[in-house]
Motif scaffolding. Structure first.
Motif, PDB file in Angstrom:
ATOM      1  N   HIS A 153      -2.752  11.798  11.088  1.00 39.20           N
ATOM      2  CA  HIS A 153      -3.540  10.753  10.097  1.00 39.20           C
ATOM      3  C   HIS A 153      -2.508   9.288  10.268  1.00 39.20           C
ATOM      4  CE1 HIS A 153      -5.845   8.584   6.706  1.00 39.20           C
ATOM      5  NE2 HIS A 153      -6.373   8.865   7.688  1.00 39.20           N
ATOM      6  N   SER A 211      -0.845  17.065  10.678  1.00 37.02           N
ATOM      7  CA  SER A 211      -1.674  15.905  10.577  1.00 37.02           C
ATOM      8  C   SER A 211      -1.129  14.619  11.180  1.00 37.02           C
ATOM      9  CB  SER A 211      -2.376  15.709   9.371  1.00 37.02           C
ATOM     10  OG  SER A 211      -2.856  14.442   9.252  1.00 37.02           O
ATOM     11  N   PHE A 250      -1.492  14.828  -6.109  1.00 38.29           N
ATOM     12  CA  PHE A 250      -2.908  14.985  -5.961  1.00 38.29           C
ATOM     13  C   PHE A 250      -3.345  15.747  -7.125  1.00 38.29           C
ATOM     14  CE2 PHE A 250      -0.503  16.210  -1.942  1.00 38.29           C
ATOM     15  CZ  PHE A 250      -1.305  15.437  -1.164  1.00 38.29           C
ATOM     16  N   ASN A 285      -7.976  16.057  14.324  1.00 38.98           N
ATOM     17  CA  ASN A 285      -7.411  15.782  12.854  1.00 38.98           C
ATOM     18  C   ASN A 285      -7.003  17.045  12.499  1.00 38.98           C
ATOM     19  OD1 ASN A 285      -9.777  17.277  11.430  1.00 38.98           O
ATOM     20  ND2 ASN A 285     -10.986  15.279  11.954  1.00 38.98           N
ATOM     21  N   ALA A 286      -6.206  17.268  11.387  1.00 42.70           N
ATOM     22  CA  ALA A 286      -5.908  18.392  10.752  1.00 42.70           C
ATOM     23  C   ALA A 286      -6.883  19.265  10.113  1.00 42.70           C
ATOM     24  CB  ALA A 286      -4.687  18.192   9.908  1.00 42.70           C
ATOM     25  N   THR A 287      -7.861  18.558   9.525  1.00 41.51           N
ATOM     26  CA  THR A 287      -8.853  19.302   9.032  1.00 41.51           C
ATOM     27  C   THR A 287      -9.473  20.209   9.830  1.00 41.51           C
ATOM     28  OG1 THR A 287      -9.061  17.503   7.459  1.00 41.51           O
ATOM     29  CG2 THR A 287     -11.123  19.193   7.447  1.00 41.51           C
ATOM     30  N   GLU A 328      -5.871   8.972  14.042  1.00 41.01           N
ATOM     31  CA  GLU A 328      -6.212  10.291  13.621  1.00 41.01           C
ATOM     32  C   GLU A 328      -5.647  11.406  14.716  1.00 41.01           C
ATOM     33  OE1 GLU A 328      -8.078  11.304  10.732  1.00 41.01           O
ATOM     34  OE2 GLU A 328      -9.507   9.445  10.451  1.00 41.01           O
ATOM     35  N   HIS A 334       0.831  -1.246  -0.047  1.00 39.70           N
ATOM     36  CA  HIS A 334       0.184  -0.035  -0.035  1.00 39.70           C
ATOM     37  C   HIS A 334       0.897   1.125  -0.039  1.00 39.70           C
ATOM     38  CE1 HIS A 334      -4.006  -1.694   0.927  1.00 39.70           C
ATOM     39  NE2 HIS A 334      -3.322  -2.602   1.539  1.00 39.70           N
ATOM     40  N   GLY A 376       0.727   4.512   2.017  1.00 36.50           N
ATOM     41  CA  GLY A 376       0.280   5.041   3.232  1.00 36.50           C
ATOM     42  C   GLY A 376      -0.007   4.155   4.320  1.00 36.50           C
ATOM     43  N   ARG A 377       0.789   2.953   4.170  1.00 32.33           N
ATOM     44  CA  ARG A 377       0.526   2.053   5.292  1.00 32.33           C
ATOM     45  C   ARG A 377       1.128   2.621   6.510  1.00 32.33           C
ATOM     46  NH1 ARG A 377      -2.494  -2.032   5.295  1.00 32.33           N
ATOM     47  NH2 ARG A 377      -1.903  -4.110   5.964  1.00 32.33           N
ATOM     48  N   PRO A 378       0.369   2.686   7.743  1.00 27.12           N
ATOM     49  CA  PRO A 378       0.876   3.127   8.819  1.00 27.12           C
ATOM     50  C   PRO A 378       2.289   2.817   9.363  1.00 27.12           C
ATOM     51  CG  PRO A 378      -1.393   2.516   9.231  1.00 27.12           C
ATOM     52  CD  PRO A 378      -0.735   1.927   7.893  1.00 27.12           C
ATOM     53  N   ALA A 400      -8.372  18.418   1.388  1.00 24.91           N
ATOM     54  CA  ALA A 400      -8.784  18.940   2.821  1.00 24.91           C
ATOM     55  C   ALA A 400      -8.645  20.375   3.167  1.00 24.91           C
ATOM     56  CB  ALA A 400      -8.056  18.074   3.888  1.00 24.91           C
ATOM     57  N   THR A 401      -7.326  20.792   2.470  1.00 25.22           N
ATOM     58  CA  THR A 401      -6.874  22.243   2.856  1.00 25.22           C
ATOM     59  C   THR A 401      -7.958  23.226   2.358  1.00 25.22           C
ATOM     60  OG1 THR A 401      -4.624  21.552   1.648  1.00 25.22           O
ATOM     61  CG2 THR A 401      -4.964  23.881   1.840  1.00 25.22           C
TER      62      THR A 401
HETATM   63  N1  T4K Z   1      -3.858  18.865   4.208  1.00 24.55           N
HETATM   64  C1  T4K Z   1      -3.306  18.064   3.643  1.00 24.55           C
HETATM   65  C2  T4K Z   1      -2.045  18.494   2.436  1.00 24.55           C
HETATM   66  C3  T4K Z   1      -3.381  16.704   3.432  1.00 24.55           C
HETATM   67  O1  T4K Z   1      -2.664  15.759   2.872  1.00 24.55           O
HETATM   68  C4  T4K Z   1      -4.130  16.192   4.403  1.00 24.55           C
HETATM   69  C5  T4K Z   1      -4.648  14.882   4.679  1.00 24.55           C
HETATM   70  C6  T4K Z   1      -5.049  17.129   5.383  1.00 24.55           C
HETATM   71  C7  T4K Z   1      -4.791  18.295   5.165  1.00 24.55           C
HETATM   72  C8  T4K Z   1      -5.883  16.699   6.274  1.00 24.55           C
HETATM   73  O2  T4K Z   1      -5.288  15.912   7.436  1.00 24.55           O
HETATM   74  P1  T4K Z   1      -6.596  15.012   8.147  1.00 24.55           P
HETATM   75  O3  T4K Z   1      -7.568  15.685   8.654  1.00 24.55           O
HETATM   76  O4  T4K Z   1      -6.613  13.756   7.676  1.00 24.55           O
HETATM   77  O5  T4K Z   1      -5.674  14.783   9.504  1.00 24.55           O
HETATM   78  C9  T4K Z   1      -5.478  10.230   2.705  1.00 24.55           C
HETATM   79  C10 T4K Z   1      -5.779  10.659   4.178  1.00 24.55           C
HETATM   80  O6  T4K Z   1      -7.146  10.403   4.624  1.00 24.55           O
HETATM   81  C11 T4K Z   1      -5.584  11.872   4.435  1.00 24.55           C
HETATM   82  O7  T4K Z   1      -5.720  11.930   5.783  1.00 24.55           O
HETATM   83  C12 T4K Z   1      -4.350  12.507   3.714  1.00 24.55           C
HETATM   84  N2  T4K Z   1      -4.118  13.984   3.904  1.00 24.55           N
HETATM   85  C13 T4K Z   1      -4.604  12.164   2.113  1.00 24.55           C
HETATM   86  C14 T4K Z   1      -3.174  12.465   1.429  1.00 24.55           C
HETATM   87  O8  T4K Z   1      -4.498  10.743   2.133  1.00 24.55           O
HETATM   88  P2  T4K Z   1      -6.815   8.657   0.887  1.00 24.55           P
HETATM   89  O9  T4K Z   1      -8.360   8.890   0.785  1.00 24.55           O
HETATM   90  O10 T4K Z   1      -6.014   8.573  -0.096  1.00 24.55           O
HETATM   91  O11 T4K Z   1      -6.568   7.535   2.369  1.00 24.55           O
HETATM   92  P3  T4K Z   1      -7.007   6.015   2.344  1.00 24.55           P
HETATM   93  O12 T4K Z   1      -7.745   5.909   3.697  1.00 24.55           O
HETATM   94  O13 T4K Z   1      -7.627   5.686   1.250  1.00 24.55           O
HETATM   95  O14 T4K Z   1      -5.572   5.350   2.801  1.00 24.55           O
HETATM   96  C15 T4K Z   1      -4.488   5.550   1.820  1.00 24.55           C
HETATM   97  C16 T4K Z   1      -3.886   4.297   1.692  1.00 24.55           C
HETATM   98  O15 T4K Z   1      -3.294   3.987   3.026  1.00 24.55           O
HETATM   99  C17 T4K Z   1      -4.744   2.844   1.360  1.00 24.55           C
HETATM  100  O16 T4K Z   1      -4.071   2.497   0.383  1.00 24.55           O
HETATM  101  C18 T4K Z   1      -4.607   1.848   2.349  1.00 24.55           C
HETATM  102  C19 T4K Z   1      -3.668   2.631   3.440  1.00 24.55           C
HETATM  103  N3  T4K Z   1      -4.064   2.583   4.707  1.00 24.55           N
HETATM  104  C20 T4K Z   1      -4.971   3.641   5.325  1.00 24.55           C
HETATM  105  C21 T4K Z   1      -5.368   3.671   6.540  1.00 24.55           C
HETATM  106  C22 T4K Z   1      -6.357   4.548   6.878  1.00 24.55           C
HETATM  107  C23 T4K Z   1      -3.521   1.774   5.737  1.00 24.55           C
HETATM  108  O17 T4K Z   1      -2.879   0.571   5.284  1.00 24.55           O
HETATM  109  N4  T4K Z   1      -3.933   1.647   7.125  1.00 24.55           N
HETATM  110  C24 T4K Z   1      -4.795   2.534   7.499  1.00 24.55           C
HETATM  111  O18 T4K Z   1      -5.174   2.842   8.719  1.00 24.55           O
HETATM  112  O19 T4K Z   1      -6.706  10.171   1.849  1.00 24.55           O
END
Ligand code: T4K
Length: 380
Positions: free
Chosen positions: A187, A185, A322, A63-65, A196, A11, A13-15, A92-93
């Protein structure tokens, strides 16, 4: 059909995970204390974040939002005010400020850094502009000097969306201490996670005090509701995770660096592909939480979507972070008030070329070498 190269999906974004036992111990302490949110671990986390950011204050948020919304209000922005934001960023920005009634005005970027171009910001300043919101995209510091000069000239707050920024630095000083306030953030997918979470960091005592109250329904230290507010508190479980992540931050940085170096080496001579972040100013540092390839489709002989599909067939996920530009997304593209009077060619061009690849502690340099081999095979 042939077997994918990787047995399980890699993945983006793997934590990054810190010490398992330490986390369990902290959670047991939370249960024993019966203090579940905005408690002692939250306070400790804030203190540690302020140390890392080199700031006087840190206000942890859910969260950062929400952190960005609180920061904007704490810096004096009001509904109807225009705030300049980059067109190339995570949605989110823009959503953060739009959702509280500010008007995000999209600005073009410097294609090399991916960040706000101060010259374009200067062109957009008008009578309704009440703030600038820079983003350190992919952890690469903005042109902070240029943006600060413009904000100071016009007497408006400069806020940084530092969602990607913790652990990065600008001219030797940690990201976090610039502008009126910066917002991290934590996240799950971020370099340093608290499941989060987020934090507003600032040296301005008044901004910090207002933010602290606004995070808790506007309730001040005297228990009076002195302002508007929201519920932006960080839970103790999240703070526990954040503290555990902080304890491993040097390890996360080292892994990111090793993976980044492996990508740079593995893709060094592939025509039409550059690895981002591009080389920085010698005094700047980046946490390298994102590794993004910048694809010139004509030179590489393959477009981004085909490359992403080829990688996926080998069990490698990727994300076009993005793309498209924020101004091209449904909630914004039909709204003339959010569009600059100038076109946004560089944000649009970059958005078409980027593809984020797996990195972080779930990925090894050997995985990276294999991913590079797949890309190399596909492009040449
Ligand atoms: N400003 C900027 C510039 C940002 O990039 C972001 C967030 C924010 C503000 C807002 O921050 P927060 O309010 O979230 O604190 C993700 C995140 O949800 C988002 O936080 C992040 N930026 C953005 C760049 O990426 P998605 O929709 O691509 O994420 P998601 O949930 O589909 O996960 C991405 C990958 O990560 C998947 O392939 C699976 C993997 N993953 C995800 C999670 C949640 C895991 O392996 N384990 C997990 O627990 O948005």
């Amino acid at each position: 059909m042939s077997q994918p190269f990787f047995d399980a999906l890699l993945h983006v974004g793997r934590p990054n995970l810190g010490d398992h036992d330490l986390f369990i111990k902290k959670i047991e302490g939370v249960l024993e204390n019966r203090w579940l949110t905005a408690g002692p671990l939250g306070a400790e986390f804030e203190q540690r974040i302020a140390e890392v950011a080199g700031t006087r204050f840190a206000v942890a948020t859910c969260n950062a939002t929400v952190g960005l919304q609180i920061a904007a209000r704490a810096c004096g922005l009001r509904p109807g005010d225009e705030i300049i934001v980059p067109a190339f960023t995570w949605v989110a920005t823009a959503h953060a400020v739009d959702w509280i009634g500010l008007v995000p005005v999209f600005c073009d970027i410097d294609e090399e850094t991916g960040n706000l171009d101060p010259a374009q910001v200067a062109r957009l300043i008008g009578p309704r502009t009440k703030g600038i919101l820079g983003v350190h995209v992919f952890g690469v510091p903005c042109d902070i000097e240029g943006l600060t000069r413009i904000a100071d000239e016009h007497g408006i707050p400069l806020i940084f969306d530092a969602a990607h920024g913790i652990g990065s630095s600008y001219r030797g000083k940690p990201i976090g201490g610039f502008g009126s306030a910066e917002v991290f953030s934590f996240h799950a997918t971020k370099f340093l996670n608290s499941f989060e979470g987020g934090a507003i960091v600032t040296d301005d005592e008044e901004v910090a005090e207002r933010a602290r109250a606004m995070r808790n329904f506007g309730i001040g230290p005297d228990r009076e509701v002195g302002s508007g507010g929201t519920n932006g508190k960080l839970t103790e479980a999240a703070a526990a995770m954040g503290l555990v992540s902080l304890a491993s931050v040097d390890h996360f940085l080292a892994v990111n660096q090793a993976n980044f170096d492996a990508y740079v080496e593995g893709l060094a001579d592939v025509p039409g592909i550059r690895v981002r972040p591009l080389p920085l100013h010698p005094e700047d540092r980046c946490n390298l939480q994102y590794v993004v390839i910048d694809i010139d489709g004509e030179v590489a002989g393959i477009d981004r979507e085909t490359l992403a599909a080829t990688l996926l067939a080998e069990n490698v996920s990727s994300r076009p972070y993005f793309s498209p530009g924020c101004h091209q997304l449904t909630p914004y593209r039909e709204r003339p008030e959010v569009h600059a009077p100038h076109p946004l060619p560089r944000a649009e061009a970059l958005a078409q070329r980027v593809l984020a690849l797996p990195t972080g502690t779930a990925v090894t340099p050997s995985d990276v070498a294999s991913i590079c081999t797949i890309i190399r095979r596909t492009t040449t």
